[in-house]
Write an enzyme that holds these catalytic residues in place. Structure first.
Site, PDB file in Angstrom:
ATOM      1  CD1 TRP A   1      -2.121  -2.136   1.960  1.00  0.00           C
ATOM      2  CD2 TRP A   1      -3.012  -1.263   0.105  1.00  0.00           C
ATOM      3  NE1 TRP A   1      -3.156  -2.958   1.563  1.00  0.00           N
ATOM      4  CE2 TRP A   1      -3.721  -2.447   0.425  1.00  0.00           C
ATOM      5  CE3 TRP A   1      -3.379  -0.538  -1.033  1.00  0.00           C
ATOM      6  CZ2 TRP A   1      -4.777  -2.917  -0.343  1.00  0.00           C
ATOM      7  CZ3 TRP A   1      -4.437  -1.012  -1.805  1.00  0.00           C
ATOM      8  CH2 TRP A   1      -5.126  -2.178  -1.459  1.00  0.00           C
TER       9      TRP A   1
ATOM     10  CD  GLU B   1      -0.944   8.206   6.277  1.00  0.00           C
ATOM     11  OE1 GLU B   1      -0.206   7.526   6.997  1.00  0.00           O
ATOM     12  OE2 GLU B   1      -0.629   8.573   5.144  1.00  0.00           O
ATOM     13  N   GLY B   2      -3.414   5.271  10.266  1.00  0.00           N
ATOM     14  CA  GLY B   2      -4.030   4.909  11.533  1.00  0.00           C
ATOM     15  C   GLY B   2      -5.510   4.644  11.376  1.00  0.00           C
ATOM     16  CB  THR B   3      -7.507   1.521  11.613  1.00  0.00           C
ATOM     17  OG1 THR B   3      -7.022   1.087  12.899  1.00  0.00           O
ATOM     18  CG2 THR B   3      -6.732   0.803  10.515  1.00  0.00           C
TER      19      THR B   3
ATOM     20  CG  LEU C   1     -27.435  12.244  -4.737  1.00  0.00           C
ATOM     21  CD1 LEU C   1     -25.967  11.953  -4.982  1.00  0.00           C
ATOM     22  CD2 LEU C   1     -27.883  13.408  -5.582  1.00  0.00           C
TER      23      LEU C   1
ATOM     24  CG  ASN D   1       1.498  12.537  14.680  1.00  0.00           C
ATOM     25  OD1 ASN D   1       0.459  11.888  14.678  1.00  0.00           O
ATOM     26  ND2 ASN D   1       2.382  12.461  15.658  1.00  0.00           N
TER      27      ASN D   1
ATOM     28  CG  PHE E   1      -1.451   0.147  20.860  1.00  0.00           C
ATOM     29  CD1 PHE E   1      -1.990   0.093  19.577  1.00  0.00           C
ATOM     30  CD2 PHE E   1      -1.489   1.352  21.548  1.00  0.00           C
ATOM     31  CE1 PHE E   1      -2.531   1.230  18.987  1.00  0.00           C
ATOM     32  CE2 PHE E   1      -2.025   2.482  20.950  1.00  0.00           C
ATOM     33  CZ  PHE E   1      -2.548   2.428  19.683  1.00  0.00           C
TER      34      PHE E   1
END
Length: 399
Positions: A174, A376-378, A351, A253, A396
């Site tokens: 990714w 960039e962080g779930t 719609l 960040n 964690f």
């Protein structure tokens, strides 16, 4: 009163109920207007075709360089030295066009250029940053791995010292822009030293980047599987000031900050598409906008947009003051992307069946935001960051 502002200071199109745009300086308004005009002229007319064709418009890269948005938050080396709020407004206006285009700006500036600017040698800064700021050289940022998307501490890519420099082996997944990049910022585990950063020319023998196909999201963008098979690097390839995960996390960040603004651009565009459609569509003989359920949806969308924009602006002011903390960035990334996705889903519902086509933007934005929500962080990662801040306990690696 119809809830519309009449002036040029609007932040939410013509429907900035709280007049948040009045909180912006003239310089910030000018930056917003410049990027909004570019998005309306160069991105929106083509984005449906680019998305359908899974095409990333490389022709925009030098134009974005000329606009001064690549690494715009950095000082010197040809970078604009703009404020955090000006960068945030830029991210919001570009993502009103498409998340994939804003992601390019983020990968180039917030990730690759920031890594070099913050952790590189003077020679590395002089060599790479001016070219990258002009869009004449593209960078990528290789951190995520196939087996450790949310856990970079489990990194398997390695760099070992050789007589002449370094030998790099491993794989990343990714990685935005890797197949079109000229240089990759690669994070690798070094024996007895921990995680270190390296500048790897993509022309190096043993470097391969394969675009990931079959994507349902971020189709006007490029993400790749990358491999390093005995890539030989000179000694000066290392980023001398980066050691440990603090290096890549500082770049993440920067990217997360841009995301909290950018997601509001996607949401705003979806809201405006639904609002315009509701005014024109006439089911059962009356404007769709006149029905109570439609108005309830529009009001809910407007409320979350205004709150998300206010959160982004407040965070930007903290960043410009030098007081922004990582957990505050997590608040913005977690809240704004989550709410932007819900706004896009609500807009699509207004719609009706027409909303599943590329004639309208909400579902395209929603599909893109599924990726933005993940990278960039779930949600889970940012929830645990905030949980640790609130409780003092890290979940964690629970015992």
């Amino acid at each position: 009163m119809n809830g519309q502002t009449s002036g040029e200071h609007d932040l939410l199109g013509r429907h900035d109920v709280l007049d948040l745009g009045s909180l912006l300086s003239e310089a910030e308004l000018a930056q917003r207007d410049k990027i909004r005009e570019f998005t309306e002229r160069r991105i929106k007319p083509q984005i449906a075709r680019w998305f359908e064709d899974a095409y990333f418009p490389l022709e925009l890269v030098p134009e974005l360089g000329a606009l001064g948005v690549l690494g715009m938050h950095l000082d010197g080396y040809g970078c604009a030295g703009a404020s955090a709020v000006e960068y945030g407004l830029t991210a919001m206006e570009i993502e009103a066009g498409d998340s994939g285009i804003r992601t390019f700006v983020s990968v180039q500036g917030s990730l690759a250029m920031t890594a070099i600017h913050r952790w590189g040698s003077e020679a590395q800064k002089q060599r790479y940053l001016p070219l990258m700021a002009r869009g004449e050289l593209i960078g990528c940022f290789a951190l995520t791995e196939p087996e450790a998307g949310s856990d970079p501490s489990a990194m398997r890519t390695t760099a070992v010292r050789t007589a002449d420099g370094w030998r790099l082996n491993g794989a990343k997944r990714w990685i935005g822009l890797a197949s079109v990049a000229d240089v990759a910022v690669v994070w690798a585990s070094v024996p007895d030293e921990g995680v270190r950063g390296f500048l790897v020319p993509t022309s190096s023998s043993g470097f391969t980047a394969e675009p990931i196909t079959g994507k349902l999201s971020m189709r006007a963008s490029i993400q790749c599987d990358v491999r390093f098979d005995d890539v030989e690097l000179p000694a000066e390839a290392i980023l001398p000031l980066a050691q440990g995960l603090r290096g890549p996390f500082s770049c993440l960040n920067e990217a997360r900050y841009g995301i909290m603004w950018g997601s509001m651009g996607a949401a705003r565009d979806a809201f405006e598409a639904a609002l315009g459609y509701a005014a024109e569509r006439r089911p059962f003989g009356s404007a769709l906008a006149s029905y109570q359920l439609t108005q309830a949806k529009l009001v809910d969308m407007m409320l979350e947009l205004q709150k998300g924009q206010l959160l982004a602006l407040h965070t930007g002011r903290l960043k410009d003051a030098g007081t922004l903390r990582p957990e505050q960035i997590s608040v913005g990334k977690l809240n704004n992307v989550r709410e932007a996705l819900e706004i896009c889903h609500q807009a699509r519902s207004i719609l009706g069946g027409n909303g599943i086509t590329l004639d309208y933007s909400p579902l395209r934005h929603a599909n893109n935001l599924e990726s933005v929500r993940t990278y960039e962080g779930t949600d889970e990662v940012h929830t645990l960051i905030l949980g640790q801040y609130l409780t003092g306990h890290s979940a964690f690696h629970p015992s």
